[in-house]
Design a protein around this motif. Structure first.
Motif, PDB file in Angstrom:
ATOM      1  N   ILE A 143       0.860  -1.173   0.000  1.00 52.24           N
ATOM      2  CA  ILE A 143       0.000   0.000   0.000  1.00 52.24           C
ATOM      3  C   ILE A 143       0.900   1.227   0.000  1.00 52.24           C
ATOM      4  N   VAL A 144       0.723   2.059  -1.012  1.00 55.14           N
ATOM      5  CA  VAL A 144       1.515   3.278  -1.122  1.00 55.14           C
ATOM      6  C   VAL A 144       0.873   4.346  -0.250  1.00 55.14           C
ATOM      7  N   ASP A 145       1.656   4.860   0.697  1.00 53.11           N
ATOM      8  CA  ASP A 145       1.198   5.892   1.616  1.00 53.11           C
ATOM      9  C   ASP A 145       2.102   7.115   1.462  1.00 53.11           C
ATOM     10  N   PRO A 146       1.674   8.111   0.676  1.00 49.07           N
ATOM     11  CA  PRO A 146       2.521   9.282   0.444  1.00 49.07           C
ATOM     12  C   PRO A 146       2.761  10.126   1.696  1.00 49.07           C
ATOM     13  N   ASN A 147       2.002   9.893   2.769  1.00 49.67           N
ATOM     14  CA  ASN A 147       2.200  10.640   4.004  1.00 49.67           C
ATOM     15  C   ASN A 147       3.407  10.157   4.807  1.00 49.67           C
ATOM     16  N   MET A 148       3.907   8.973   4.461  1.00 49.56           N
ATOM     17  CA  MET A 148       5.108   8.476   5.141  1.00 49.56           C
ATOM     18  C   MET A 148       6.302   9.281   4.646  1.00 49.56           C
ATOM     19  N   LEU A 149       7.244   9.508   5.514  1.00 50.01           N
ATOM     20  CA  LEU A 149       8.438  10.258   5.113  1.00 50.01           C
ATOM     21  C   LEU A 149       9.455   9.358   4.429  1.00 50.01           C
ATOM     22  N   GLY A 150       9.504   8.101   4.824  1.00 41.32           N
ATOM     23  CA  GLY A 150      10.453   7.151   4.265  1.00 41.32           C
ATOM     24  C   GLY A 150      10.379   5.862   5.046  1.00 41.32           C
ATOM     25  N   GLY A 151      11.072   4.836   4.564  1.00 41.15           N
ATOM     26  CA  GLY A 151      11.066   3.547   5.230  1.00 41.15           C
ATOM     27  C   GLY A 151       9.803   2.765   4.909  1.00 41.15           C
ATOM     28  N   VAL A 152       9.578   1.694   5.664  1.00 43.44           N
ATOM     29  CA  VAL A 152       8.395   0.857   5.465  1.00 43.44           C
ATOM     30  C   VAL A 152       7.786   0.497   6.811  1.00 43.44           C
ATOM     31  N   LYS A 153       6.492   0.208   6.769  1.00 43.94           N
ATOM     32  CA  LYS A 153       5.785  -0.320   7.926  1.00 43.94           C
ATOM     33  C   LYS A 153       5.165  -1.631   7.462  1.00 43.94           C
ATOM     34  N   VAL A 154       5.432  -2.722   8.201  1.00 43.93           N
ATOM     35  CA  VAL A 154       4.977  -4.056   7.817  1.00 43.93           C
ATOM     36  C   VAL A 154       3.975  -4.547   8.850  1.00 43.93           C
ATOM     37  N   ARG A 155       2.796  -4.966   8.372  1.00 44.43           N
ATOM     38  CA  ARG A 155       1.761  -5.524   9.241  1.00 44.43           C
ATOM     39  C   ARG A 155       1.540  -6.979   8.852  1.00 44.43           C
ATOM     40  N   ILE A 156       1.811  -7.874   9.807  1.00 47.55           N
ATOM     41  CA  ILE A 156       1.613  -9.306   9.591  1.00 47.55           C
ATOM     42  C   ILE A 156       0.687  -9.793  10.692  1.00 47.55           C
ATOM     43  N   GLY A 157      -0.546 -10.111  10.319  1.00 47.56           N
ATOM     44  CA  GLY A 157      -1.536 -10.487  11.322  1.00 47.56           C
ATOM     45  C   GLY A 157      -1.785  -9.315  12.248  1.00 47.56           C
ATOM     46  N   ASN A 158      -1.567  -9.527  13.542  1.00 51.57           N
ATOM     47  CA  ASN A 158      -1.767  -8.436  14.500  1.00 51.57           C
ATOM     48  C   ASN A 158      -0.446  -7.827  14.961  1.00 51.57           C
ATOM     49  N   ARG A 159       0.644  -8.153  14.265  1.00 48.92           N
ATOM     50  CA  ARG A 159       1.955  -7.591  14.591  1.00 48.92           C
ATOM     51  C   ARG A 159       2.319  -6.503  13.591  1.00 48.92           C
ATOM     52  N   ILE A 160       2.876  -5.407  14.100  1.00 52.13           N
ATOM     53  CA  ILE A 160       3.301  -4.302  13.236  1.00 52.13           C
ATOM     54  C   ILE A 160       4.780  -4.040  13.493  1.00 52.13           C
ATOM     55  N   PHE A 161       5.539  -4.033  12.417  1.00 47.73           N
ATOM     56  CA  PHE A 161       6.961  -3.698  12.472  1.00 47.73           C
ATOM     57  C   PHE A 161       7.099  -2.336  11.802  1.00 47.73           C
ATOM     58  N   ASP A 162       7.361  -1.315  12.603  1.00 48.23           N
ATOM     59  CA  ASP A 162       7.382   0.044  12.075  1.00 48.23           C
ATOM     60  C   ASP A 162       8.821   0.504  11.866  1.00 48.23           C
ATOM     61  N   GLY A 163       9.253   0.460  10.625  1.00 45.24           N
ATOM     62  CA  GLY A 163      10.582   0.944  10.267  1.00 45.24           C
ATOM     63  C   GLY A 163      10.491   2.234   9.479  1.00 45.24           C
ATOM     64  N   LEU A 165      10.258   6.286   8.823  1.00 43.67           N
ATOM     65  CA  LEU A 165      10.928   7.451   9.388  1.00 43.67           C
ATOM     66  C   LEU A 165      10.016   8.160  10.379  1.00 43.67           C
ATOM     67  N   ARG A 166       8.742   8.245  10.058  1.00 41.77           N
ATOM     68  CA  ARG A 166       7.760   8.858  10.973  1.00 41.77           C
ATOM     69  C   ARG A 166       7.744   8.104  12.299  1.00 41.77           C
ATOM     70  N   GLY A 167       7.741   6.770  12.248  1.00 42.89           N
ATOM     71  CA  GLY A 167       7.746   5.958  13.465  1.00 42.89           C
ATOM     72  C   GLY A 167       9.002   6.172  14.284  1.00 42.89           C
ATOM     73  N   LYS A 168      10.136   6.243  13.603  1.00 46.34           N
ATOM     74  CA  LYS A 168      11.405   6.474  14.311  1.00 46.34           C
ATOM     75  C   LYS A 168      11.418   7.843  14.975  1.00 46.34           C
ATOM     76  N   LEU A 169      10.901   8.860  14.291  1.00 47.88           N
ATOM     77  CA  LEU A 169      10.833  10.204  14.877  1.00 47.88           C
ATOM     78  C   LEU A 169       9.891  10.239  16.075  1.00 47.88           C
ATOM     79  N   ASP A 170       8.760   9.541  15.973  1.00 45.57           N
ATOM     80  CA  ASP A 170       7.815   9.480  17.092  1.00 45.57           C
ATOM     81  C   ASP A 170       8.447   8.806  18.304  1.00 45.57           C
ATOM     82  N   ARG A 171       9.152   7.684  18.067  1.00 49.04           N
ATOM     83  CA  ARG A 171       9.811   6.981  19.172  1.00 49.04           C
ATOM     84  C   ARG A 171      10.901   7.858  19.810  1.00 49.04           C
ATOM     85  N   LEU A 172      11.647   8.552  18.973  1.00 54.65           N
ATOM     86  CA  LEU A 172      12.677   9.450  19.486  1.00 54.65           C
ATOM     87  C   LEU A 172      12.053  10.570  20.321  1.00 54.65           C
ATOM     88  N   GLY A 173      10.954  11.136  19.838  1.00 49.30           N
ATOM     89  CA  GLY A 173      10.257  12.196  20.571  1.00 49.30           C
ATOM     90  C   GLY A 173       9.755  11.702  21.916  1.00 49.30           C
TER      91      GLY A 173
END
Length: 178
Positions: A143-163, A165-173
């Motif tokens: 799924i192409v999400d133009p709102n993402m800054l970069g990287g990928v987010k992978v959803r497998i079943g109920n698990r999400i692997f957020d790689g 850039l937005r996720g990394k910035l949120d975690r850093l914040g």
């Protein structure tokens, strides 16, 4: 009996027929298409459930809507209509797909990215994330999400692997504020 249990029974019967007739892949492909059509057109199920529609009309509507599907799939859809179980058609398809994937060591994954992934990138994502969920490979929906800054987010079943850039910035914040 609850819908998931009933859907599982129909899917198991269809799965066994597919294995006996060596049609598992064809049935899988057809059910994915049918599921997509039914999810995108929820009014179709409502129409099939209409009490004003006779059983013969329901059967004709199903036959005309899915003219190129295999005999086991069309018979399953007709049987669901005969037994007034039109509302579980999508669940039957999902259950069949899950059963076949489980046998083959495949997991369904949704990958969100800034741009469409190439075949090589999809293979790389599959190679990295499949072992993390105990599978051999991933069946990836990109799924192409133009709102993402970069990287990928992978959803497998109920698990999400957020790689992403937005996720990394949120975690850093969050780390900086705590």
């Amino acid at each position: 009996m609850s819908n998931p249990v009933v859907a599982e029974r129909y899917a198991l019967a269809l799965y066994q027929v597919g294995k006996e007739q060596n049609m598992s892949d064809k049935i899988d492909e057809e059910l994915r298409t049918i599921k997509k059509v039914l999810v995108q057109n929820p009014g179709f199920i409502n129409l099939l459930q209409s009490p004003k529609l006779s059983l013969e009309d329901k059967r004709n509507l199903i036959a005309k809507s899915f003219p190129n599907v295999s005999v086991p799939v069309i018979n399953t859809l007709m049987l669901l209509a005969d037994r007034h179980r039109e509302n579980i058609m999508v669940e039957v398809a999902e259950s069949y797909i899950n059963r076949l994937n489980e046998e083959r060591g495949i997991a369904e994954a949704t990958v969100y990215s800034v741009r469409a992934l190439t075949a090589d990138e999809s293979k790389a994502v599959s190679a990295v994330f499949a072992p993390k969920v105990g599978k051999q490979t991933l069946n990836i929906e990109n799924i192409v999400d133009p709102n993402m800054l970069g990287g990928v987010k992978v959803r497998i079943g109920n698990r999400i692997f957020d790689g992403s850039l937005r996720g990394k910035l949120d975690r850093l914040g969050r780390k900086l504020t705590s």
